[in-house]
Each structure stands twice: as structure tokens, then as C-alpha cells.
Design a protein around this motif. Structure first.
Motif, PDB file in Angstrom:
ATOM      1  N   VAL A 114       0.981  -1.140   0.055  1.00 16.08           N
ATOM      2  CA  VAL A 114       0.137  -0.060   0.061  1.00 16.08           C
ATOM      3  C   VAL A 114       0.741   1.225   0.178  1.00 16.08           C
ATOM      4  O   VAL A 114       1.679   1.325   0.681  1.00 16.08           O
ATOM      5  CB  VAL A 114      -0.948  -0.100   1.073  1.00 16.08           C
ATOM      6  N   ILE A 182      -9.513  -9.371  11.114  1.00 24.16           N
ATOM      7  CA  ILE A 182      -8.147  -9.230  10.318  1.00 24.16           C
ATOM      8  C   ILE A 182      -7.144  -9.640  11.417  1.00 24.16           C
ATOM      9  O   ILE A 182      -6.029  -9.927  10.853  1.00 24.16           O
ATOM     10  CB  ILE A 182      -8.036  -7.779  10.024  1.00 24.16           C
ATOM     11  N   LEU A 295      -2.369  -5.004   5.748  1.00 23.05           N
ATOM     12  CA  LEU A 295      -3.592  -5.785   5.715  1.00 23.05           C
ATOM     13  C   LEU A 295      -4.494  -4.942   6.663  1.00 23.05           C
ATOM     14  O   LEU A 295      -5.810  -4.753   6.477  1.00 23.05           O
ATOM     15  CB  LEU A 295      -3.442  -7.178   6.113  1.00 23.05           C
ATOM     16  N   VAL A 298      -5.969  -1.359   5.224  1.00 20.20           N
ATOM     17  CA  VAL A 298      -6.991  -1.468   4.484  1.00 20.20           C
ATOM     18  C   VAL A 298      -7.944  -2.545   4.573  1.00 20.20           C
ATOM     19  O   VAL A 298      -9.076  -2.356   3.979  1.00 20.20           O
ATOM     20  CB  VAL A 298      -6.316  -1.705   2.991  1.00 20.20           C
ATOM     21  N   THR A 302     -12.566  -0.935   4.961  1.00 18.92           N
ATOM     22  CA  THR A 302     -13.204  -1.453   3.813  1.00 18.92           C
ATOM     23  C   THR A 302     -14.082  -2.321   4.162  1.00 18.92           C
ATOM     24  O   THR A 302     -15.673  -2.192   3.859  1.00 18.92           O
ATOM     25  CB  THR A 302     -12.202  -1.932   2.921  1.00 18.92           C
ATOM     26  N   ALA A 306     -18.274  -2.030   4.355  1.00 20.09           N
ATOM     27  CA  ALA A 306     -19.197  -2.922   3.136  1.00 20.09           C
ATOM     28  C   ALA A 306     -20.283  -3.432   3.991  1.00 20.09           C
ATOM     29  O   ALA A 306     -21.479  -3.597   3.500  1.00 20.09           O
ATOM     30  CB  ALA A 306     -18.039  -3.968   2.647  1.00 20.09           C
ATOM     31  N   VAL A 363     -15.977   1.349  -2.155  1.00 21.90           N
ATOM     32  CA  VAL A 363     -14.777   2.083  -2.507  1.00 21.90           C
ATOM     33  C   VAL A 363     -15.328   2.816  -4.073  1.00 21.90           C
ATOM     34  O   VAL A 363     -15.550   2.184  -4.879  1.00 21.90           O
ATOM     35  CB  VAL A 363     -13.699   1.134  -3.063  1.00 21.90           C
ATOM     36  N   PRO A 428     -15.472  -3.740  -7.885  1.00 20.31           N
ATOM     37  CA  PRO A 428     -15.299  -3.376  -6.595  1.00 20.31           C
ATOM     38  C   PRO A 428     -14.050  -3.614  -5.918  1.00 20.31           C
ATOM     39  O   PRO A 428     -13.475  -2.829  -5.114  1.00 20.31           O
ATOM     40  CB  PRO A 428     -16.194  -4.301  -5.610  1.00 20.31           C
TER      41      PRO A 428
HETATM   42  C1  HEM Z   1     -15.288  -5.393   0.872  1.00 18.66           C
HETATM   43  C2  HEM Z   1     -14.016  -4.863   1.188  1.00 18.66           C
HETATM   44  C3  HEM Z   1     -13.062  -4.360   0.217  1.00 18.66           C
HETATM   45  C4  HEM Z   1     -13.070  -3.783  -1.011  1.00 18.66           C
HETATM   46  C5  HEM Z   1     -14.307  -3.119  -1.510  1.00 18.66           C
HETATM   47  C6  HEM Z   1     -11.597  -3.360  -1.245  1.00 18.66           C
HETATM   48  C7  HEM Z   1     -11.271  -2.880  -2.415  1.00 18.66           C
HETATM   49  C8  HEM Z   1     -10.188  -2.728  -2.875  1.00 18.66           C
HETATM   50  C9  HEM Z   1      -9.631  -1.778  -4.133  1.00 18.66           C
HETATM   51  C10 HEM Z   1     -10.592  -1.236  -5.047  1.00 18.66           C
HETATM   52  C11 HEM Z   1      -8.397  -1.912  -4.169  1.00 18.66           C
HETATM   53  C12 HEM Z   1      -7.662  -1.339  -5.219  1.00 18.66           C
HETATM   54  C13 HEM Z   1      -7.289  -2.322  -6.299  1.00 18.66           C
HETATM   55  C14 HEM Z   1      -6.702  -1.852  -7.756  1.00 18.66           C
HETATM   56  O1  HEM Z   1      -5.692  -0.969  -7.638  1.00 18.66           O
HETATM   57  O2  HEM Z   1      -6.722  -2.400  -8.694  1.00 18.66           O
HETATM   58  C15 HEM Z   1      -7.777  -2.656  -3.105  1.00 18.66           C
HETATM   59  C16 HEM Z   1      -6.604  -2.997  -2.574  1.00 18.66           C
HETATM   60  C17 HEM Z   1      -5.986  -3.633  -1.626  1.00 18.66           C
HETATM   61  N1  HEM Z   1      -6.701  -4.097  -0.695  1.00 18.66           N
HETATM   62 FE1  HEM Z   1      -9.124  -4.237  -0.659  1.00 18.66          FE
HETATM   63  N2  HEM Z   1     -10.823  -4.229  -0.569  1.00 18.66           N
HETATM   64  C18 HEM Z   1     -11.474  -4.779   0.523  1.00 18.66           C
HETATM   65  C19 HEM Z   1     -11.016  -5.374   1.584  1.00 18.66           C
HETATM   66  C20 HEM Z   1     -10.007  -5.690   1.888  1.00 18.66           C
HETATM   67  C21 HEM Z   1      -9.315  -6.820   3.183  1.00 18.66           C
HETATM   68  C22 HEM Z   1     -10.293  -7.308   4.112  1.00 18.66           C
HETATM   69  C23 HEM Z   1      -8.207  -6.462   2.799  1.00 18.66           C
HETATM   70  C24 HEM Z   1      -7.073  -7.244   3.794  1.00 18.66           C
HETATM   71  C25 HEM Z   1      -7.268  -8.304   4.308  1.00 18.66           C
HETATM   72  C26 HEM Z   1      -7.463  -5.835   1.691  1.00 18.66           C
HETATM   73  C27 HEM Z   1      -6.377  -5.507   1.489  1.00 18.66           C
HETATM   74  C28 HEM Z   1      -5.898  -4.852   0.211  1.00 18.66           C
HETATM   75  C29 HEM Z   1      -4.422  -4.359  -0.124  1.00 18.66           C
HETATM   76  C30 HEM Z   1      -3.398  -4.969   0.664  1.00 18.66           C
HETATM   77  C31 HEM Z   1      -4.617  -3.801  -1.082  1.00 18.66           C
HETATM   78  C32 HEM Z   1      -3.451  -3.147  -1.979  1.00 18.66           C
HETATM   79  C33 HEM Z   1      -3.214  -3.751  -3.098  1.00 18.66           C
HETATM   80  C34 HEM Z   1      -1.813  -3.458  -3.988  1.00 18.66           C
HETATM   81  O3  HEM Z   1      -1.718  -2.257  -3.902  1.00 18.66           O
HETATM   82  O4  HEM Z   1      -0.918  -4.217  -4.296  1.00 18.66           O
HETATM   83  N3  HEM Z   1      -8.725  -5.085   1.027  1.00 18.66           N
HETATM   84  N4  HEM Z   1      -8.658  -3.158  -2.263  1.00 18.66           N
END
Ligand code: HEM
Length: 489
Positions: A114, A182, A295, A298, A302, A306, A363, A428
Motif C-alpha cells: 500500500v 483481520i 492488511l 486497508v 473497507t 461494506a 470504494v 469493487p
Molecule cells: C469489501 C471490502 C474491500 C473492498 C471493496 C476492497 C477494495 C479494494 C480496491 C478497489 C483496491 C485497489 C485495487 C486496484 O488498484 O486495482 C484494494 C487494494 C487492496 N486491498 Fe482491498 N478491499 C476490501 C477489503 C480488503 C481486506 C479485508 C483486505 C485485507 C485483508 C484488503 C487488502 C488490500 C490491499 C493490501 C490492497 C493493496 C494491493 C496493492 O496495491 O498491491 N482489502 N482493495
């Protein structure tokens, strides 16, 4: 060939609010004098589309590149597909500053995923991606997440008032459930957030408050005039303190997990939790510390926002809730414990969640910083511009989705072939190499909560309808006083 080239319009022709000399467009986002309320980015994005059309430029922002809002699913697809091996998501400049300047000593060259870009991002993501996204890692968490969720539902029954309604700060309780989940995934620990007698000084409550603080203020720190880039404002100083606290918590629990691993009898990889897999492969625990931090940062807001949104939709849509209940009764006739196979059979449940994400995307948008000059909707766009994909708007455009104003989970079922849904209109979890790293866990947590709750309880919301608003995420704005009634069978 020549005629195509002459059709490309210059970047300066892209419509958008006109920047003022010196102040640029930042004044529009300043509190009090600003024209736009940044605390509601969703309205801003919809306003831009109505005023200017499918491509809108917000230029002259002090301290940051231009923002280009793109309301066209085909062009969004084009940007995603051309993003190359190290996609650049322009997120969280404050986290970038924290990781790369304030705590450079700790984060070093590979500061996680991130707010990290280029080769360092790729190298870190490659290390952690496989275990996190592997289905058999995620399957191991069905039972523990079900246990956390059972505790949460039990807590709901203790919390309800004489009208069987949840307290007005029920969103805080959902935060606690999210944090407990988490904690299991990223720290291998039950943090104890669902304890009904949580003391104000407890670690769990402190983490929740720290997480809320860090995330909710990001929009303010990042979209308004970035004073914090030039001197440490009060908000910035508090942000840094909060982040330091997270780092400390992660180190403490990962160190404990490492100690436990030393004495654990392991026959094969399947005996290991996610964090143990990482620790077993990476001798330096820093990878696990940093992963856990990312982790947590974010993965709380989120998922909990949700869930607030999904529960609100279920509570206000009795017909669809009944359909979900019937499905759950069929898959779990005796309300038996969940298994990955049983979750796989819950097709309506998954479709319902997708439909909530389409119409009320938690998001509200994603984005990419262009790494090459491009042509978008006939305009030349230079590299470095931050392209915003407003998922919330594109997911409800009739040229991409059949009757978009209808809430219809069935549209996501494979049997429904006549429904049109452009694959890039509602994403999403983003797309491609940089897609949400926690998506399998997010899906699992949501599915387990809905399956357990709706199998046993009817959910209602008997108050004035709530508006949706963005604080950091897009969610119902108000007290979630859900009424729960125990089902008889
Ligand atoms: C419903 C819940 C969630 C939604 C809607 C969501 C949505 C997103 C979105 C839109 C991105 C950006 C993706 C992209 O750039 O293409 C993202 C990145 C990320 N999410 Fe989620 N997320 C959710 C839950 C979670 C959870 C529970 C975790 C951890 C366990 C998490 C960990 C991450 C991480 C680490 C990234 C960064 C990935 C990177 O940049 O390589 N997210 N998320």
C-alpha cells in the motif's frame, strides 16, 4: 492514418472546472471557502459527470498531479489493460510519506504494497501474493471466521434493546468484528474485541480507534490543501502517532507468532496459517510485520463499511432477504457449521453482495497514474496524470448495465444471460496485477456473516431511510438500528 492523428485533441481541451491563477483548483476543495465538499467525494464525482461529461479534468491542484475522471467503461478497460507489470495506484500520499520518509529506517527498500510503487511494490507483492490468494489458505479460515462471527451474533443478541434493535453506534460493533477477523488473518491472534466488557484502555479498542482515525482523515489530509507536506500540522502529527502505534502492535503479535512457530509440529504446509507460511519462507520477520500492517490498514474500514451497507440493503429489502433466507435454509437445513463447499452453493448470497457493490460501491472509485502518454476518449493525456475510475457512477450507467436503477441480484447469476453488465463498469476490488490483495478474505468474511446472521435472524430497519455518504468509504450515513428477530426454523 493522417486523419486519425488530426482527430486527437490536445490535453488542454479536456473539460473541467477552471483553475484560478496562483490558487489553482485547490481552493475548490478548501474547507469553508471551497466550492466542493470533499467530505462527500461521491457527490463531487457525480457532479463532475453531470456538468462536464465522460472525461473531466481537475487541474492546478497544489502539490499533486492533475486528476482525470473517466466515466467510460471501455476506456477504463483500456487503461487497466495497458498498465504494464507495475501498475501505479495513486493512493495515500500520507502513507507514502510515512513509509518512505518518516519511518524509512523501518520500511527500508520494500515497504509493502500500500502506497509503494514500481519494483519495490512488485518484489513485495510477489513474495506475499501466492499464500494470500491461494484458495487452500483461505479455506482454512472458514472455521475460525465462523467462530468469530458466532461470537459477534451472540453479542448482537446481548446488545439489542427492548424493541430488539441494535444500539445507535452499531457500526462500531461491526468495526470490532472486522478487527477481530483481520487480527486472525494478519496477526494470528484473537484480539478479544468482541468482549462485552472491553475496557477503554484495552488494546483492541485502541486499535479500532487508531484505524478509524487514520483512515477517516485521509480524505482531508490528501484532498484539501496539503499543508502537512510542508510542515507537521496537528492532524499530520496525530496521523504519525497512530501509524507508529500500528507498527508496534504488528511487531508484538508477529514476534509472538514466530515464537509459537518455533515449537509447532508441522507435517506439511497445510498445517500453517497465512502468517506462519510467510514467516516460514521469509527468515526476516519484517516482511510479516509490514504485510500485517498493510492488511490492517486497508482491511478494517473497507470490510466493515461494506458490511454496514450490505446489512442496510438486506434490512430494507425484505423480498430479497427472504430469497436469501430460503437459499440458506436449503444449503444449511439444520443450521450446521459452514464449510467451503457449502459456501460455494450460496449463489444468491454472492449475487446479492455483487449487486450491493454495483449500486453502492463501498470504494467509490479506483485509479491509475499513467506511466505512458495515452489517448483517452480522443484526447492526448500525458503520463503522470492520475486517472480516476468512478466505479460508483459507471456501475449505474444504462449503456453498461441493463436497467441499472433496479436492484436485481439475479442479474449476476449465470442463468441470466439476457442481462448486460460491462465487465469494467463495476469492479469493487479493482483489476489486474494490483487488484485487492485481501479480496478472498473480504468475500469470505462477508459470506460467513450473512450466512450465519440471515440463517437465524430476520433483519429489519424501521426508521427514516438513510442517505449514503463518503467519509472514507461509501456507506449509509446514520444510526444502523437494525431490528433482529429470531427465525423459528
Ligand atoms: C469489501 C471490502 C474491500 C473492498 C471493496 C476492497 C477494495 C479494494 C480496491 C478497489 C483496491 C485497489 C485495487 C486496484 O488498484 O486495482 C484494494 C487494494 C487492496 N486491498 Fe482491498 N478491499 C476490501 C477489503 C480488503 C481486506 C479485508 C483486505 C485485507 C485483508 C484488503 C487488502 C488490500 C490491499 C493490501 C490492497 C493493496 C494491493 C496493492 O496495491 O498491491 N482489502 N482493495
Amino acid at each position: 492514418m493522417k486523419s486519425i492523428i488530426t482527430k486527437i485533441k490536445p490535453y488542454s481541451d479536456i473539460p473541467g472546472p477552471k483553475p484560478l491563477p496562483i490558487l489553482g483548483n485547490t481552493w475548490r476543495l478548501l474547507p469553508l471557502i471551497g466550492q466542493y465538499d470533499v467530505s462527500d467525494v461521491a457527490k463531487l464525482s457525480s457532479l463532475f459527470y453531470q456538468q462536464y461529461g465522460k472525461i473531466v479534468k481537475l487541474s492546478g491542484l497544489i502539490g499533486r498531479p492533475d486528476l482525470l475522471f473517466l466515466y467510460d467503461a471501455n476506456e477504463i478497460e483500456k487503461v487497466y489493460r495497458q498498465e504494464g507489470p507495475t501498475p501505479f495506484r495513486p493512493s495515500m500520499p500520507c502513507l507514502v510519506k510515512y513509509k518512505s520518509e518518516v519511518r524509512k529506517d523501518f520500511f527500508g527498500k520494500e515497504g509493502g504494497v500500500v502506497g509503494v510503487h514500481g519494483e519495490p511494490w512488485k518484489s513485495f507483492r510477489t513474495k506475499v501474493q501466492k499464500p494470500i490468494l491461494q484458495l487452500h489458505t483461505v479455506r482454512k479460515y472458514v472455521e475460525p471466521i465462523e467462530m468469530v462471527t458466532n461470537d459477534f451474533i451472540q453479542r448482537m443478541t446481548q446488545m439489542k434493546d427492548s424493541n430488539n434493535e441494535m444500539p445507535k453506534d452499531f457500526d462500531n460493533e461491526i468495526h470490532k468484528w472486522a478487527l477481530e477477523c483481520i487480527g486472525l488473518v494478519s496477526l494470528d491472534v484473537r484480539l478479544g474485541c468482541l468482549d462485552p466488557n472491553l475496557s477503554p484502555n484495552s488494546e483492541a479498542l485502541k486499535i479500532i480507534q487508531a484505524a478509524k482515525y487514520a483512515l477517516r482523515n485521509i480524505a482531508i489530509l490528501e484532498l484539501r490543501f496539503p499543508f502537512w507536506r510542508f510542515f507537521p500540522t496537528t492532524l499530520w502529527t496525530k496521523y504519525v502517532k497512530n501509524m507508529d502505534y500500528f507498527v508496534e502492535i504488528c511487531m508484538k503479535h508477529i514476534d509472538a507468532a514466530m515464537e509459537r512457530l518455533k515449537t509447532k509440529t508441522v507435517k506439511n504446509e497445510n498445517d500453517l496459517s497465512l502468517i506462519e507460511r510467510i514467516l516460514a519462507k521469509e527468515p526476516d520477520p519484517k516482511t510479516a510485520y509490514i504485510l500485517a500492517l498493510d492488511l490492517i490498514l486497508v482491511g478494517i474500514d473497507t470490510i466493515s463499511m461494506a458490511v454496514c451497507s450490505i446489512l442496510y440493503q438486506l434490512a430494507t429489502r425484505p423480498e430479497q432477504q427472504e430469497k436469501l433466507y430460503q437459499e440458506l435454509k436449503q444449503v444449511l437445513p439444520n443450521n450446521e457449521p459452514l464449510t467451503p463447499e457449502k459456501l460455494n452453493q450460496m449463489l444468491y448470497l454472492k449475487a446479492f453482495v455483487k449487486e450491493v457493490f454495483r449500486m453502492y460501491s463501498t470504494v467509490i472509485g479506483n485509479g491509475r497514474t499513467l506511466q505512458e502518454d495515452s489517448v483517452l476518449l480522443g484526447y492526448k493525456v500525458p503520463k503522470g496524470v492520475q486517472v480516476v475510475f468512478p466505479t460508483l457512477i459507471t456501475g449505474s450507467m444504462s449503456e453498461y448495465v441493463t436497467k441499472p436503477q433496479e436492484f436485481k441480484p439475479e442479474r449476476w447469476l449465470k442463468s441470466n444471460i439476457e442481462e448486460k453488465i460491462h465487465p469494467f463498469a463495476s469492479l469493487p476490488y479493482g483489476y489486474g496485477a494490483r487488484m485487492c490483495l485481501g479480496r478472498r478474505f473480504a468475500d469470505l468474511e462477508i459470506q460467513v456473516l450473512l450466512a450465519k446472521l440471515i440463517r437465524s435472524y430476520k433483519l429489519e430497519y424501521l426508521h427514516k431511510p438513510l442517505d449514503y455518504k463518503v467519509t472514507f468509504m461509501y456507506a449509509p450515513d446514520g444510526e444502523l438500528k437494525f431490528k433482529i428477530s429470531k427465525r423459528n426454523e
